[in-house]
Scaffold this motif. Structure first.
Motif: not given
Length: 201
Positions: A103-125
């Motif tokens: 889960s941490t790796i998934t969070w880190v990989m999503e955080q590396r996207h530009s802010s406008e492309c991040q999936d906020g729901a995925l980050l929260a999960r």
């Protein structure tokens, strides 16, 4: 034996701690996963690490399979109990810690996207999963208090250390509020098998 790994992989860290706790010699080869032809691809068709190549050339992957192989092939000291309830407890503890890593790796990989492309729901999960699992790990601390001085560690503590260390490296804010867990982790960091396998990047 030869272990293919990356310096910051929590799964490889888990295997390295197991090898250290069992005092098993091996050659360590760092892999650049961004390389199109990194050497782990020749022994693991998925191209993932860690991969342990045995002396006869047999490759063993993934980290959970490597750990179970090592404990069967080199049973002293035992890191996974042989009785069914104890074995279930150990493997379930590893699965919980591996879930923190996943889960941490998934969070880190999503955080590396530009802010406008991040999936906020995925980050929260992913954050919720990590926090919930850390709460369960913290509940184990009373049982693990003296493990820094134990003759050997068992798999749940090894996996927990690898997971906590990775969260501390990539998302330390997730660890706020887990004072007991962090105090235990800080004590465990001085154990040779843990200090000698700390992330180098």
């Amino acid at each position: 034996m030869r272990l293919y790994a990356t310096p910051t992989s929590p799964y490889a860290r888990k295997v390295r701690i197991v090898l250290a706790e069992k005092h098993l010699p091996y050659d360590l080869e760092w892999v650049d996963l961004r390389s199109a032809d990194h050497p782990a691809k020749s022994v693991n068709p998925l191209g993932k690490i860690p991969v342990l190549v045995l002396n006869d050339g047999t490759p063993v992957y993934d980290s959970s399979v490597i750990v179970q192989y090592l404990d069967l092939a080199h049973p002293e000291p035992p890191l996974i109990p042989t009785d069914l309830p104890g074995r279930l407890r150990a493997l379930r503890g590893e699965a919980l810690a591996d879930g923190v890593m996943d889960s941490t790796i998934t969070w880190v990989m999503e955080q590396r996207h530009s802010s406008e492309c991040q999936d906020g729901a995925l980050l929260a999960r992913m954050r919720t999963k990590v926090i919930t699992a850390l709460s369960m790990l913290q509940a184990q601390v009373p049982q693990w208090q003296d493990k820094d001085k134990a003759d050997h560690l068992e798999l749940p503590e090894i996996a927990a250390i690898a997971a906590i260390a990775y969260v501390d490296l990539r998302a330390p804010e997730f660890l706020l509020g887990f004072a007991d867990l962090m105090a235990w982790y800080q004590r465990m960091r001085h154990r040779p098998s843990i200090a000698d396998t700390a992330a180098t990047a």
